[in-house]
Design an enzyme around this catalytic site. Structure first.
Site, mmCIF file in Angstrom:
data_model
loop_
_atom_site.group_PDB
_atom_site.id
_atom_site.type_symbol
_atom_site.label_atom_id
_atom_site.label_comp_id
_atom_site.label_asym_id
_atom_site.label_seq_id
_atom_site.Cartn_x
_atom_site.Cartn_y
_atom_site.Cartn_z
ATOM 1 N N SER A 264 -6.525 -0.624 7.433
ATOM 2 C CA SER A 264 -5.069 -0.677 7.279
ATOM 3 C C SER A 264 -4.755 -0.702 5.791
ATOM 4 O O SER A 264 -5.666 -0.742 4.959
ATOM 5 C CB SER A 264 -4.519 -1.936 7.947
ATOM 6 O OG SER A 264 -4.851 -3.055 7.151
ATOM 7 N N LYS A 265 -3.460 -0.709 5.489
ATOM 8 C CA LYS A 265 -3.034 -0.702 4.089
ATOM 9 C C LYS A 265 -3.644 -1.848 3.287
ATOM 10 O O LYS A 265 -3.804 -1.763 2.082
ATOM 11 C CB LYS A 265 -1.504 -0.797 4.019
ATOM 12 C CG LYS A 265 -0.842 0.517 4.317
ATOM 13 C CD LYS A 265 0.598 0.489 3.814
ATOM 14 C CE LYS A 265 1.372 1.643 4.401
ATOM 15 N NZ LYS A 265 2.513 1.224 5.210
ATOM 16 N N ARG A 266 -3.923 -2.923 3.995
ATOM 17 C CA ARG A 266 -4.551 -4.089 3.341
ATOM 18 C C ARG A 266 -5.821 -3.684 2.591
ATOM 19 O O ARG A 266 -6.196 -4.292 1.595
ATOM 20 C CB ARG A 266 -4.978 -5.093 4.424
ATOM 21 C CG ARG A 266 -4.133 -6.294 4.548
ATOM 22 C CD ARG A 266 -4.648 -7.258 5.600
ATOM 23 N NE ARG A 266 -5.448 -6.727 6.679
ATOM 24 C CZ ARG A 266 -6.768 -6.866 6.781
ATOM 25 N NH1 ARG A 266 -7.439 -7.517 5.858
ATOM 26 N NH2 ARG A 266 -7.415 -6.363 7.810
ATOM 27 N N HIS A 267 -6.516 -2.684 3.118
ATOM 28 C CA HIS A 267 -7.795 -2.288 2.517
ATOM 29 C C HIS A 267 -7.617 -1.348 1.335
ATOM 30 O O HIS A 267 -8.575 -1.010 0.664
ATOM 31 C CB HIS A 267 -8.676 -1.587 3.570
ATOM 32 C CG HIS A 267 -9.063 -2.496 4.699
ATOM 33 N ND1 HIS A 267 -8.431 -2.487 5.909
ATOM 34 C CD2 HIS A 267 -10.020 -3.441 4.780
ATOM 35 C CE1 HIS A 267 -8.979 -3.387 6.704
ATOM 36 N NE2 HIS A 267 -9.953 -3.983 6.050
ATOM 37 N N GLY A 268 -6.395 -0.890 1.094
ATOM 38 C CA GLY A 268 -6.152 0.062 0.003
ATOM 39 C C GLY A 268 -5.434 1.280 0.557
ATOM 40 O O GLY A 268 -4.827 1.199 1.622
#
Ligand code: GLU
Length: 507
Positions: A264-268
């Site tokens: 997800s966006k959390r990972h970049g």
């Protein structure tokens, strides 16, 4: 014997940016089609009217084109007619077809009208939950008499259309997972068309329209993310109800982040647009996406152009286990392709990142463009993606000598007698010199300083490099010095080598 023509589709919903998961789905479909001289169809699944937006469709088309994935049938973008004989390829333009086919199922009594209200269904679900029973539809409207149905219709009662699910398990063949079977209870009687208002039918649901379209578009293989695997039995039931031949399925594994949570966006960055903005090359992304769940037959080749992938790809080698998105590996591939592309393409792709440092491209002379080609060529090998170029080359446009002197790393290097001696010798030579400093001049200075002080290697070069560039590491002087001096002649605000040393040492 005639072999069936392979037909696959990529069926995104234009409700957001194309992200790596869906791009991989598109790629695998494309590769499978191209490998087998089949057709690749783009279908826009925009029945979620609230969340679908035209700009996402436009971006999606742009992203696919940027990746180099073309399609044989489907929309071509705003203002252009779609291509292919099986259109329209936007589901919102196919509603009549869905209603017609739902009518057919009603007539054949394979589907029925369900007059249950939202509240009734909610109550049913709550009751099932309280009694620890599966929360599936009870089938209350399934056996309504013809009279009751007529009466409800006459009184304008809204209705949904539900499919009758039989007793048989729902089976399909998955090229990645083998045979998959679901119990009929797992799907209960799914809604095909939602309940509408004022006697009108409502929106048809995803599982229904997908099945109708896959059948009418003669799709032979449905390749998509495994988040759809629980939808597949419903689609199978719809195919069966119509007596249509089932396509083969291939459900691709989930993509995880390094922490093994769903990517997800959390990972970049996860959208294709953001990778593109960061200056990843399409060939690097394509190569990386291909490896996310598929591997070469020899078990070791990792670099593949799109052409090579077309020859090497097979669904048999797609793994059902989750793939972990590894940004380091993507960076490695991007560096690999950055080294291979032409100097001209590299420069063309890089210009946009230099806004603020360089004028508009249309306002500069050819000499600046030629200089820029050399400049990015020199720095590109040290970046993972092109948006890192300005930071790497910022010192060319000037750096603050005070800051360079006091940065922790530099201060430790500069605060030695050796460094002081080297810089004094350098200052003496600069003082006695006029004009640009060529690599030859520089080389002779360095060898003179070495002879005069007995200082060599890092102790000799690091302080000098800091004086000229603000950092003790960077590209080789042979290439860097001409770049600085040529740049200084171009009216770009680039200080000469001499000015740099003067400012730093205070000649
Ligand atoms: N529209 C679906 C999605 O974007 C894909 C449907 C399918 O491939 O069957 O997830």
């Amino acid at each position: 014997m005639t072999t069936e023509k392979i037909r696959v589709r990529f069926a995104p919903s234009p409700t957001g940016l194309l992200h790596v998961g869906n791009a991989r789905t598109a790629l695998y479909n494309w590769l499978f089609a191209r490998r087998s001289q089949g057709n690749f169809i783009l279908r826009i699944e925009d029945t979620d009217v609230e969340r679908s937006e035209e700009r996402y469709e436009a971006q999606l088309i742009e992203d696919l084109r940027w990746l180099g994935l073309d399609w044989d049938e489907g929309p071509e973008g705003a203002g252009r007619p779609e291509k292919g004989p099986n259109g329209p390829y936007r589901q919102s333009e196919r509603l009549d077809t869905y209603y017609q086919y739902a009518e057919k199922l009603l007539t054949e009594e394979k589907a029925y009208r369900c007059f249950c209200t939202t509240e009734e269904l909610e109550d049913e679900r709550a009751k099932a939950q309280a009694e620890h029973r599966p929360q599936v539809y009870s089938g209350r409207c399934r056996d309504l008499s013809a009279r009751a149905v007529k009466k409800n219709l006459a009184s304008g009662k809204p209705f949904a259309i539900r499919l009758k699910i039989g007793e048989e398990p729902l089976r399909f063949y998955d090229l990645v997972r083998g045979y998959v079977e679901f119990a009929p209870e797992a799907v209960s009687d799914p809604i095909l068309v939602r309940s509408g208002r004022y006697g009108e039918p409502g929106m048809p649901v995803y599982n229904y329209v997908v099945a109708v379209d896959d059948a009418l578009m003669d799709i032979t293989h449905v390749i998509r993310g495994d988040d759809h695997i629980s939808n597949t039995p419903k689609q199978v039931a719809i195919f069966n109800a119509f007596g249509w031949k089932l396509p083969k399925f291939a459900h691709l594994s989930t993509i995880l982040g390094k922490d093994r949570e769903r990517l997800s966006k959390r990972h970049g960055a996860t959208s294709i647009a953001s990778f593109r903005e960061m200056g990843y090359l399409p060939e690097a992304l394509i190569n990386y996406l291909a490896l996310l769940g598929w591997g070469a037959e020899d078990g070791k080749t990792e670099t593949f152009t799109l052409d090579e992938l077309t020859r090497a790809f097979s669904l048999e080698r797609v793994t059902p286990s989750p793939a972990v998105f590894d940004f380091d590996k993507l960076n490695w591939l991007n560096r690999h392709y950055l080294k291979q592309i032409s100097a001209g393409r590299l420069a063309a792709l890089s210009w946009e990142y230099f806004g603020g440092l360089l004028p508009e491209k249309s306002d500069v002379s050819d000499a600046v463009l030629v200089w820029f080609v050399q400049m990015v060529g020199l720095f590109a090998p040290s970046v993972d993606h092109l948006d890192q170029l300005p930071a790497k080359s910022l010192f060319l446009f000037g750096f603050d000598p005070e800051l360079a002197r006091t940065s922790l790393e530099n201060a430790a290097i500069l605060d030695t007698d050796a460094s002081r001696m080297v810089l004094t010798e350098l200052a003496n030579r600069v003082r006695a010199h006029s004009g640009h400093v060529t690599p030859e001049t520089f080389k002779s200075w360095m060898s003179e300083i070495k002879d005069a002080t007995g200082i060599k290697g890092k102790d000799l070069y690091h302080p000098v490099r800091i004086a000229i560039t603000g950092s003790h590491s960077g590209p080789e002087f042979d290439k860097l010095l001409p770049l600085i001096e040529e740049g200084a002649d171009l009216d770009l605000g680039i200080p000469t080598v001499r000015t740099r040393i003067e400012r730093f040492v205070g000649v």
